[in-house]
Design a protein around this motif. Structure first.
Motif, PDB file in Angstrom:
ATOM      1  N   GLN A 181       0.809  -1.213   0.000  1.00  0.00           N
ATOM      2  CA  GLN A 181       0.000   0.000   0.000  1.00  0.00           C
ATOM      3  C   GLN A 181       0.847   1.270   0.000  1.00  0.00           C
ATOM      4  O   GLN A 181       0.326   2.360  -0.211  1.00  0.00           O
ATOM      5  CB  GLN A 181      -0.939   0.013   1.203  1.00  0.00           C
ATOM      6  CG  GLN A 181      -2.041  -1.009   1.109  1.00  0.00           C
ATOM      7  CD  GLN A 181      -2.878  -1.089   2.366  1.00  0.00           C
ATOM      8  OE1 GLN A 181      -2.626  -0.397   3.344  1.00  0.00           O
ATOM      9  NE2 GLN A 181      -3.882  -1.944   2.335  1.00  0.00           N
ATOM     10  N   LEU A 182       2.141   1.130   0.244  1.00  0.00           N
ATOM     11  CA  LEU A 182       3.011   2.304   0.235  1.00  0.00           C
ATOM     12  C   LEU A 182       3.049   2.912  -1.163  1.00  0.00           C
ATOM     13  O   LEU A 182       2.934   2.194  -2.158  1.00  0.00           O
ATOM     14  CB  LEU A 182       4.435   1.915   0.636  1.00  0.00           C
ATOM     15  CG  LEU A 182       4.677   1.491   2.081  1.00  0.00           C
ATOM     16  CD1 LEU A 182       6.102   0.970   2.239  1.00  0.00           C
ATOM     17  CD2 LEU A 182       4.408   2.633   3.033  1.00  0.00           C
ATOM     18  N   PRO A 183       3.265   4.223  -1.253  1.00  0.00           N
ATOM     19  CA  PRO A 183       3.495   4.817  -2.574  1.00  0.00           C
ATOM     20  C   PRO A 183       4.689   4.135  -3.241  1.00  0.00           C
ATOM     21  O   PRO A 183       5.603   3.658  -2.562  1.00  0.00           O
ATOM     22  CB  PRO A 183       3.799   6.284  -2.247  1.00  0.00           C
ATOM     23  CG  PRO A 183       3.168   6.517  -0.916  1.00  0.00           C
ATOM     24  CD  PRO A 183       3.253   5.208  -0.179  1.00  0.00           C
ATOM     25  N   GLU A 184       4.696   4.099  -4.551  1.00  0.00           N
ATOM     26  CA  GLU A 184       5.677   3.305  -5.284  1.00  0.00           C
ATOM     27  C   GLU A 184       7.120   3.612  -4.900  1.00  0.00           C
ATOM     28  O   GLU A 184       7.923   2.705  -4.677  1.00  0.00           O
ATOM     29  CB  GLU A 184       5.499   3.477  -6.796  1.00  0.00           C
ATOM     30  CG  GLU A 184       6.469   2.614  -7.574  1.00  0.00           C
ATOM     31  CD  GLU A 184       6.296   2.733  -9.078  1.00  0.00           C
ATOM     32  OE1 GLU A 184       6.856   1.869  -9.772  1.00  0.00           O
ATOM     33  OE2 GLU A 184       5.633   3.668  -9.546  1.00  0.00           O
ATOM     34  N   VAL A 236      12.058   0.831   0.334  1.00  0.00           N
ATOM     35  CA  VAL A 236      12.015  -0.093   1.482  1.00  0.00           C
ATOM     36  C   VAL A 236      12.399  -1.504   1.034  1.00  0.00           C
ATOM     37  O   VAL A 236      13.208  -2.177   1.684  1.00  0.00           O
ATOM     38  CB  VAL A 236      10.615  -0.081   2.140  1.00  0.00           C
ATOM     39  CG1 VAL A 236      10.440  -1.246   3.104  1.00  0.00           C
ATOM     40  CG2 VAL A 236      10.380   1.245   2.858  1.00  0.00           C
ATOM     41  N   ILE A 237      11.847  -1.943  -0.068  1.00  0.00           N
ATOM     42  CA  ILE A 237      12.114  -3.309  -0.549  1.00  0.00           C
ATOM     43  C   ILE A 237      13.591  -3.491  -0.889  1.00  0.00           C
ATOM     44  O   ILE A 237      14.236  -4.424  -0.419  1.00  0.00           O
ATOM     45  CB  ILE A 237      11.234  -3.639  -1.765  1.00  0.00           C
ATOM     46  CG1 ILE A 237       9.780  -3.801  -1.333  1.00  0.00           C
ATOM     47  CG2 ILE A 237      11.720  -4.907  -2.468  1.00  0.00           C
ATOM     48  CD1 ILE A 237       8.801  -3.817  -2.487  1.00  0.00           C
ATOM     49  N   HIS A 238      14.129  -2.595  -1.693  1.00  0.00           N
ATOM     50  CA  HIS A 238      15.501  -2.789  -2.159  1.00  0.00           C
ATOM     51  C   HIS A 238      16.540  -2.537  -1.072  1.00  0.00           C
ATOM     52  O   HIS A 238      17.556  -3.233  -1.014  1.00  0.00           O
ATOM     53  CB  HIS A 238      15.790  -1.934  -3.381  1.00  0.00           C
ATOM     54  CG  HIS A 238      15.091  -2.401  -4.616  1.00  0.00           C
ATOM     55  ND1 HIS A 238      15.237  -3.666  -5.120  1.00  0.00           N
ATOM     56  CD2 HIS A 238      14.225  -1.771  -5.444  1.00  0.00           C
ATOM     57  CE1 HIS A 238      14.501  -3.801  -6.196  1.00  0.00           C
ATOM     58  NE2 HIS A 238      13.867  -2.671  -6.416  1.00  0.00           N
ATOM     59  N   HIS A 239      16.299  -1.539  -0.203  1.00  0.00           N
ATOM     60  CA  HIS A 239      17.302  -1.248   0.826  1.00  0.00           C
ATOM     61  C   HIS A 239      17.118  -2.126   2.062  1.00  0.00           C
ATOM     62  O   HIS A 239      18.042  -2.807   2.485  1.00  0.00           O
ATOM     63  CB  HIS A 239      17.273   0.225   1.230  1.00  0.00           C
ATOM     64  CG  HIS A 239      18.275   0.533   2.301  1.00  0.00           C
ATOM     65  ND1 HIS A 239      19.632   0.559   2.052  1.00  0.00           N
ATOM     66  CD2 HIS A 239      18.125   0.779   3.623  1.00  0.00           C
ATOM     67  CE1 HIS A 239      20.270   0.820   3.176  1.00  0.00           C
ATOM     68  NE2 HIS A 239      19.390   0.965   4.144  1.00  0.00           N
ATOM     69  N   HIS A 240      15.930  -2.119   2.629  1.00  0.00           N
ATOM     70  CA  HIS A 240      15.724  -2.812   3.900  1.00  0.00           C
ATOM     71  C   HIS A 240      15.486  -4.310   3.734  1.00  0.00           C
ATOM     72  O   HIS A 240      15.888  -5.090   4.597  1.00  0.00           O
ATOM     73  CB  HIS A 240      14.581  -2.161   4.681  1.00  0.00           C
ATOM     74  CG  HIS A 240      14.915  -0.774   5.130  1.00  0.00           C
ATOM     75  ND1 HIS A 240      15.808  -0.519   6.139  1.00  0.00           N
ATOM     76  CD2 HIS A 240      14.514   0.438   4.672  1.00  0.00           C
ATOM     77  CE1 HIS A 240      15.936   0.787   6.305  1.00  0.00           C
ATOM     78  NE2 HIS A 240      15.160   1.384   5.426  1.00  0.00           N
ATOM     79  N   ASP A 277      10.415   7.566   5.005  1.00  0.00           N
ATOM     80  CA  ASP A 277       8.975   7.828   5.010  1.00  0.00           C
ATOM     81  C   ASP A 277       8.185   6.523   4.957  1.00  0.00           C
ATOM     82  O   ASP A 277       7.157   6.381   5.624  1.00  0.00           O
ATOM     83  CB  ASP A 277       8.582   8.718   3.835  1.00  0.00           C
ATOM     84  CG  ASP A 277       9.103  10.142   3.982  1.00  0.00           C
ATOM     85  OD1 ASP A 277       9.537  10.520   5.087  1.00  0.00           O
ATOM     86  OD2 ASP A 277       9.088  10.871   2.962  1.00  0.00           O
ATOM     87  N   GLY A 278       8.653   5.570   4.163  1.00  0.00           N
ATOM     88  CA  GLY A 278       7.976   4.276   4.077  1.00  0.00           C
ATOM     89  C   GLY A 278       8.001   3.534   5.398  1.00  0.00           C
ATOM     90  O   GLY A 278       6.985   2.979   5.833  1.00  0.00           O
ATOM     91  N   LEU A 279       9.159   3.508   6.051  1.00  0.00           N
ATOM     92  CA  LEU A 279       9.247   2.839   7.361  1.00  0.00           C
ATOM     93  C   LEU A 279       8.371   3.531   8.400  1.00  0.00           C
ATOM     94  O   LEU A 279       7.725   2.869   9.213  1.00  0.00           O
ATOM     95  CB  LEU A 279      10.694   2.799   7.841  1.00  0.00           C
ATOM     96  CG  LEU A 279      11.600   1.803   7.147  1.00  0.00           C
ATOM     97  CD1 LEU A 279      13.010   1.875   7.721  1.00  0.00           C
ATOM     98  CD2 LEU A 279      11.068   0.396   7.280  1.00  0.00           C
ATOM     99  N   ARG A 280       8.342   4.858   8.366  1.00  0.00           N
ATOM    100  CA  ARG A 280       7.499   5.597   9.301  1.00  0.00           C
ATOM    101  C   ARG A 280       6.029   5.220   9.087  1.00  0.00           C
ATOM    102  O   ARG A 280       5.291   4.987  10.045  1.00  0.00           O
ATOM    103  CB  ARG A 280       7.685   7.108   9.120  1.00  0.00           C
ATOM    104  CG  ARG A 280       6.901   7.912  10.159  1.00  0.00           C
ATOM    105  CD  ARG A 280       7.084   9.421  10.041  1.00  0.00           C
ATOM    106  NE  ARG A 280       8.445   9.829   9.791  1.00  0.00           N
ATOM    107  CZ  ARG A 280       8.878  10.364   8.637  1.00  0.00           C
ATOM    108  NH1 ARG A 280       8.054  10.537   7.627  1.00  0.00           N
ATOM    109  NH2 ARG A 280      10.125  10.740   8.486  1.00  0.00           N
ATOM    110  N   SER A 281       5.622   5.121   7.842  1.00  0.00           N
ATOM    111  CA  SER A 281       4.247   4.736   7.535  1.00  0.00           C
ATOM    112  C   SER A 281       3.944   3.314   8.015  1.00  0.00           C
ATOM    113  O   SER A 281       2.885   3.054   8.589  1.00  0.00           O
ATOM    114  CB  SER A 281       4.004   4.848   6.027  1.00  0.00           C
ATOM    115  OG  SER A 281       2.711   4.424   5.703  1.00  0.00           O
ATOM    116  N   LEU A 282       4.877   2.389   7.786  1.00  0.00           N
ATOM    117  CA  LEU A 282       4.677   1.000   8.238  1.00  0.00           C
ATOM    118  C   LEU A 282       4.597   0.930   9.762  1.00  0.00           C
ATOM    119  O   LEU A 282       3.764   0.196  10.309  1.00  0.00           O
ATOM    120  CB  LEU A 282       5.795   0.100   7.718  1.00  0.00           C
ATOM    121  CG  LEU A 282       5.809  -0.150   6.217  1.00  0.00           C
ATOM    122  CD1 LEU A 282       7.086  -0.877   5.810  1.00  0.00           C
ATOM    123  CD2 LEU A 282       4.575  -0.930   5.789  1.00  0.00           C
TER     124      LEU A 282
END
Length: 190
Positions: free
Chosen positions: A134-137, A143-147, A173-178
């Motif tokens: 659901q995260l913005p692209e 998040v996928i490639h780094h974390h 921002d993605g991690l904060r949202s998760l």
């Protein structure tokens, strides 16, 4: 005999000489799985991309230069295979079943857990993957490639386009949202 894979720095592994490809699969399989699962919504599709990644890797393995960063190479192959699977699915629509089996991924060792623990783990994993999707692209890819994939920000920037700083910001921002979604879910469960 010394190990065939040596650390280049904390985040990299490079080949000293050719090792059996089976060891590469064992060593990097979980990382490739996380990338495939993060990029594809369906666990079945992620399994297909995972298998295709290592099939392509096996074919290219004999000709791969010895200075190649194996993990980064496999993550890039996994990304391309995930895109291929997604494009293939777009050409042929098939309904998917919710909760498509275990979410541990290929080659994950079985543990002695109860059926209830297995169900809870699978449900929690599916909620996590749903939140990632659901995260913005830009955030999702960072998040996928780094974390999940373990690539440094500069390599993620080269893969997805943009600057290293922009990728850092998107990942944060993605991690904060998760984390926010996780906290909201935990509050509702109380």
């Amino acid at each position: 005999m010394k190990p065939h894979i040596r650390p280049l720095c904390d985040d990299y592994l490079v080949m000293d000489s050719k090792i059996p490809f089976e060891q590469v699969v064992q060593h990097h399989g979980p990382t490739v799985w996380r990338v495939c699962r993060g990029l594809l919504r369906s666990q079945h599709d992620a399994e297909d991309a995972w298998a295709e990644t290592f099939a392509a890797g096996l074919k290219a393995w004999p000709d791969l230069p010895g200075t190649t960063t194996v993990e980064a190479w496999l993550v890039a192959v996994a990304r391309h295979k995930a895109i291929d699977v997604a494009r293939g699915n777009a050409r042929r629509a098939t309904p998917s079943e919710p909760g498509e089996g275990r979410s541990g991924g290929p080659n994950c060792s079985a543990t002695s857990e109860s059926a209830e623990e297995t169900v809870l783990r699978d449900v929690n994993a599916e909620l996590l993957w749903a939140a990632v999707h659901q995260l913005p692209e830009r955030q999702r890819l960072a998040v996928i490639h780094h974390h999940l994939g373990g690539l440094p920000y500069r390599e993620v920037a080269a893969l997805v386009g943009g600057t290293e700083a922009a990728v850092r910001r998107a990942a944060a921002d993605g991690l904060r949202s998760l984390r926010r979604q996780r906290n909201e879910l935990m509050e509702r469960e109380r």
